[in-house]
Design a protein around this motif. Sequence first.
Motif, PDB file in Angstrom:
ATOM      1  N   MET A 146      -9.653  -4.226   2.825  1.00  0.00           N
ATOM      2  CA  MET A 146      -8.551  -4.448   1.890  1.00  0.00           C
ATOM      3  C   MET A 146      -8.449  -5.922   1.530  1.00  0.00           C
ATOM      4  O   MET A 146      -8.463  -6.779   2.388  1.00  0.00           O
ATOM      5  N   ASP A 147      -8.373  -6.172   0.254  1.00  0.00           N
ATOM      6  CA  ASP A 147      -7.972  -7.517  -0.114  1.00  0.00           C
ATOM      7  C   ASP A 147      -6.660  -7.407  -0.850  1.00  0.00           C
ATOM      8  O   ASP A 147      -6.603  -6.935  -1.965  1.00  0.00           O
ATOM      9  N   SER A 164      -4.501  21.031   2.882  1.00  0.00           N
ATOM     10  CA  SER A 164      -5.881  21.338   2.532  1.00  0.00           C
ATOM     11  C   SER A 164      -6.009  21.970   1.155  1.00  0.00           C
ATOM     12  O   SER A 164      -7.108  22.101   0.643  1.00  0.00           O
ATOM     13  N   HIS A 165      -4.896  22.379   0.588  1.00  0.00           N
ATOM     14  CA  HIS A 165      -4.945  22.958  -0.751  1.00  0.00           C
ATOM     15  C   HIS A 165      -4.250  22.092  -1.779  1.00  0.00           C
ATOM     16  O   HIS A 165      -3.817  22.565  -2.820  1.00  0.00           O
ATOM     17  N   MET A 166      -4.141  20.835  -1.440  1.00  0.00           N
ATOM     18  CA  MET A 166      -3.626  19.854  -2.396  1.00  0.00           C
ATOM     19  C   MET A 166      -4.713  18.798  -2.593  1.00  0.00           C
ATOM     20  O   MET A 166      -5.479  18.533  -1.673  1.00  0.00           O
ATOM     21  N   VAL A 167      -4.761  18.218  -3.778  1.00  0.00           N
ATOM     22  CA  VAL A 167      -5.753  17.162  -3.978  1.00  0.00           C
ATOM     23  C   VAL A 167      -5.357  15.941  -3.156  1.00  0.00           C
ATOM     24  O   VAL A 167      -4.194  15.772  -2.783  1.00  0.00           O
ATOM     25  N   ARG A 168      -6.331  15.116  -2.890  1.00  0.00           N
ATOM     26  CA  ARG A 168      -6.003  13.874  -2.211  1.00  0.00           C
ATOM     27  C   ARG A 168      -5.364  12.921  -3.216  1.00  0.00           C
ATOM     28  O   ARG A 168      -5.694  12.965  -4.398  1.00  0.00           O
ATOM     29  N   PRO A 169      -4.457  12.077  -2.732  1.00  0.00           N
ATOM     30  CA  PRO A 169      -3.766  11.191  -3.678  1.00  0.00           C
ATOM     31  C   PRO A 169      -4.732  10.354  -4.519  1.00  0.00           C
ATOM     32  O   PRO A 169      -4.478  10.115  -5.701  1.00  0.00           O
ATOM     33  N   GLY A 170      -5.832   9.954  -3.931  1.00  0.00           N
ATOM     34  CA  GLY A 170      -6.795   9.150  -4.683  1.00  0.00           C
ATOM     35  C   GLY A 170      -7.403   9.897  -5.859  1.00  0.00           C
ATOM     36  O   GLY A 170      -7.977   9.286  -6.757  1.00  0.00           O
ATOM     37  N   VAL A 214       6.006   8.275   0.990  1.00  0.00           N
ATOM     38  CA  VAL A 214       5.634   8.444  -0.409  1.00  0.00           C
ATOM     39  C   VAL A 214       4.299   7.762  -0.646  1.00  0.00           C
ATOM     40  O   VAL A 214       4.045   6.681  -0.113  1.00  0.00           O
ATOM     41  N   VAL A 215       3.447   8.378  -1.446  1.00  0.00           N
ATOM     42  CA  VAL A 215       2.291   7.662  -1.972  1.00  0.00           C
ATOM     43  C   VAL A 215       2.400   7.678  -3.487  1.00  0.00           C
ATOM     44  O   VAL A 215       2.640   8.725  -4.094  1.00  0.00           O
ATOM     45  N   SER A 216       2.305   6.509  -4.084  1.00  0.00           N
ATOM     46  CA  SER A 216       2.481   6.360  -5.526  1.00  0.00           C
ATOM     47  C   SER A 216       1.173   5.894  -6.130  1.00  0.00           C
ATOM     48  O   SER A 216       0.677   4.827  -5.793  1.00  0.00           O
ATOM     49  N   VAL A 217       0.632   6.701  -7.016  1.00  0.00           N
ATOM     50  CA  VAL A 217      -0.624   6.352  -7.684  1.00  0.00           C
ATOM     51  C   VAL A 217      -0.285   5.657  -8.996  1.00  0.00           C
ATOM     52  O   VAL A 217       0.415   6.215  -9.839  1.00  0.00           O
ATOM     53  N   ARG A 218      -0.747   4.437  -9.127  1.00  0.00           N
ATOM     54  CA  ARG A 218      -0.467   3.661 -10.326  1.00  0.00           C
ATOM     55  C   ARG A 218      -1.786   3.180 -10.928  1.00  0.00           C
ATOM     56  O   ARG A 218      -2.848   3.477 -10.431  1.00  0.00           O
ATOM     57  N   PHE A 219      -1.682   2.399 -12.004  1.00  0.00           N
ATOM     58  CA  PHE A 219      -2.907   2.062 -12.719  1.00  0.00           C
ATOM     59  C   PHE A 219      -3.796   1.088 -11.953  1.00  0.00           C
ATOM     60  O   PHE A 219      -4.981   1.318 -11.769  1.00  0.00           O
ATOM     61  N   GLN A 220      -3.202   0.016 -11.477  1.00  0.00           N
ATOM     62  CA  GLN A 220      -4.004  -1.020 -10.854  1.00  0.00           C
ATOM     63  C   GLN A 220      -4.105  -0.875  -9.343  1.00  0.00           C
ATOM     64  O   GLN A 220      -4.999  -1.419  -8.726  1.00  0.00           O
ATOM     65  N   GLU A 221      -3.121  -0.226  -8.782  1.00  0.00           N
ATOM     66  CA  GLU A 221      -3.039  -0.183  -7.334  1.00  0.00           C
ATOM     67  C   GLU A 221      -2.324   1.095  -6.927  1.00  0.00           C
ATOM     68  O   GLU A 221      -1.752   1.787  -7.764  1.00  0.00           O
ATOM     69  N   ASP A 222      -2.405   1.399  -5.661  1.00  0.00           N
ATOM     70  CA  ASP A 222      -1.630   2.516  -5.133  1.00  0.00           C
ATOM     71  C   ASP A 222      -0.658   1.950  -4.098  1.00  0.00           C
ATOM     72  O   ASP A 222      -0.908   0.896  -3.517  1.00  0.00           O
ATOM     73  N   ILE A 223       0.412   2.650  -3.888  1.00  0.00           N
ATOM     74  CA  ILE A 223       1.437   2.136  -2.989  1.00  0.00           C
ATOM     75  C   ILE A 223       1.823   3.232  -2.012  1.00  0.00           C
ATOM     76  O   ILE A 223       2.058   4.371  -2.409  1.00  0.00           O
ATOM     77  N   ILE A 224       1.843   2.899  -0.742  1.00  0.00           N
ATOM     78  CA  ILE A 224       2.407   3.865   0.197  1.00  0.00           C
ATOM     79  C   ILE A 224       3.674   3.268   0.789  1.00  0.00           C
ATOM     80  O   ILE A 224       3.793   2.043   0.942  1.00  0.00           O
ATOM     81  N   SER A 225       4.613   4.129   1.085  1.00  0.00           N
ATOM     82  CA  SER A 225       5.854   3.633   1.673  1.00  0.00           C
ATOM     83  C   SER A 225       6.413   4.660   2.635  1.00  0.00           C
ATOM     84  O   SER A 225       6.127   5.851   2.539  1.00  0.00           O
ATOM     85  N   ILE A 226       7.182   4.147   3.560  1.00  0.00           N
ATOM     86  CA  ILE A 226       7.861   5.033   4.509  1.00  0.00           C
ATOM     87  C   ILE A 226       9.337   4.667   4.515  1.00  0.00           C
ATOM     88  O   ILE A 226       9.688   3.488   4.557  1.00  0.00           O
ATOM     89  N   LEU A 250      -1.920  -0.999  -1.974  1.00  0.00           N
ATOM     90  CA  LEU A 250      -3.322  -0.806  -1.613  1.00  0.00           C
ATOM     91  C   LEU A 250      -4.189  -0.938  -2.848  1.00  0.00           C
ATOM     92  O   LEU A 250      -3.829  -0.439  -3.914  1.00  0.00           O
ATOM     93  N   ARG A 251      -5.321  -1.566  -2.660  1.00  0.00           N
ATOM     94  CA  ARG A 251      -6.233  -1.556  -3.796  1.00  0.00           C
ATOM     95  C   ARG A 251      -6.804  -0.152  -3.947  1.00  0.00           C
ATOM     96  O   ARG A 251      -6.812   0.650  -2.999  1.00  0.00           O
ATOM     97  N   LYS A 252      -7.268   0.151  -5.137  1.00  0.00           N
ATOM     98  CA  LYS A 252      -7.760   1.490  -5.442  1.00  0.00           C
ATOM     99  C   LYS A 252      -8.849   1.903  -4.456  1.00  0.00           C
ATOM    100  O   LYS A 252      -9.689   1.090  -4.070  1.00  0.00           O
ATOM    101  N   GLY A 253      -8.808   3.141  -4.056  1.00  0.00           N
ATOM    102  CA  GLY A 253      -9.840   3.650  -3.168  1.00  0.00           C
ATOM    103  C   GLY A 253      -9.362   3.841  -1.735  1.00  0.00           C
ATOM    104  O   GLY A 253     -10.030   4.487  -0.937  1.00  0.00           O
TER     105      GLY A 253
END
Lengths: 248, 118
Positions: free
Chosen positions: B116-117, A102-108, A173-185, A142-145
Motif C-alpha cells: 500500500m502506498d 460466496s454468492h456476492m461479488v467481491r467489492p473490488g 462499510v466498504v466504499s468503492v470510488r473512482f480513485q480509491e476504495d475506503i473501508i470503515s468500521i 486503500l489504493r485500487k486493488g
Amino acid sequence: MRPKLRSPDCLKDDDSGDHDQNEENSTQKDGEKEKSERDKSQSSNKRKAVVPGPAEHPLQYNYTFWYSRRTPGRPTSSQSYEQNIKQIGTFASVEQFWRFYSHMVRPGDLTGHSDFHLFKEGIKPMWEDDANKNGGKWIIRLRKGLASRCWENLILAMLGEQFMVGEEICGAVVSVRFQEDIISIWNKTASDQATTARIRDTLRRVLNLPPNTIMEYKTHTDSIKMPGRLGPQRLLFHNLWKTRLNVP
Amino acid sequence: MSAGGSCGQTPSRAIPATRRVVLSDGAQLPPGDYSTTPGGTLFSTTPGGTRIIYDRKFLMECRNSPVAKTPPRDLPTIPGVTSPPGDEPATEMNPNHLPNSHEDKPGSHEESQFEMDI
C-alpha cells in the motif's frame, strides 16, 4: 444475551404505509386483532428470526448485509431509499455468512459508486440510527486493488469478535470510488477513547497494515455537519433518511 | 480471571496444548495486553461471560463445509452484485463480475497486501 439494538418504533417504520387501506375494513376488535396478526406475519416475511442451523457455528450477533449504489447522473435527493440501499440478507452463523458472501461479488469487482455494508441486525447503516448517532468510524483509504482482501479480513474479524470492545461495534462499510476504495468500521460511542484506540489497534493487526498507514477517525456528527470526501455518501443517506421520515 | 466459580457461563476446558507461533515482525504482536495471542485467540471465552470468538483461520475453514456453499433461498437478485441460483444463463456477466467462487485462484489469497502506498 443479545442486546436489543432496535427500538420497536424502528421496526414499525419499515412497514408504515403498507397497511393504510386495510384499516378501514377492520372496525371491530377482532378485525384489529386479525390485522395485527397479519402485520406480524408480513414483517416476519421480511425479517424472519434468523437462527443458526443444526451443527452450524453460531455468531455472537446476527448481521445483515446491505448494498447501495449511487445512480450516475441523477441528483441524490431524487432517489428513494429502496432504489439505493438494498438489504441482501441476515445471517446468524458462520456457515450462513459464507452462503451470502460466496454468492456476492467481491467489492473490488463492483462497478461505479457502490458500497457494501455489514451491520449488526437491527442497526441501519446510517448515522441517524440510534446505535450510530453518538458514534463514529475509523476510515482507511486503500489504493485500487486492495479492497476485496481488506474487506474480507475486516468482516471476518468483526464476525469473529476480534475487536474485544464489548457491544461497541455497529458494522463495517466498504466504499468503492473512482480513485480509491475506503473501508470503515463504525462504533457506538465516539467519545470512548479506550474503545476507539482498541479498534484502531485491532484494525492494524487484522488488516496487516503497514505502520505508516493513515487512519482517520470521524464522528458521525462531524460527518453530518461537514461535507467531507465521503460527501456523496453522506448526502445519500441524509436525504434518504429524510425521505423515509416523510412517509405518512 | 478468578479461580472461583464466578464465571458460571464459562464451561471448563483443558489447557490447550502448547502452540508455537513464529513472528517475523514485531507488528504482528497484538497491541497492549488485549486478550489475544499472536497467531489467533487462544481461548474462545472471556471472563465476565462467554463471547463467541473465531479467528480468521477457523472462519476460512468453515467456508468449505457443504452447507456454506448453498446460496441462501432468499438472496435478492441484484445484477452485478449477487448471483442467486438459476440466474447464470440469463444475465451475461463479464468475467470480472463473477461471484466469489470457491475455486478462487489459489494465489488470490496469498497476494501481498503490504504494497500500500497511502
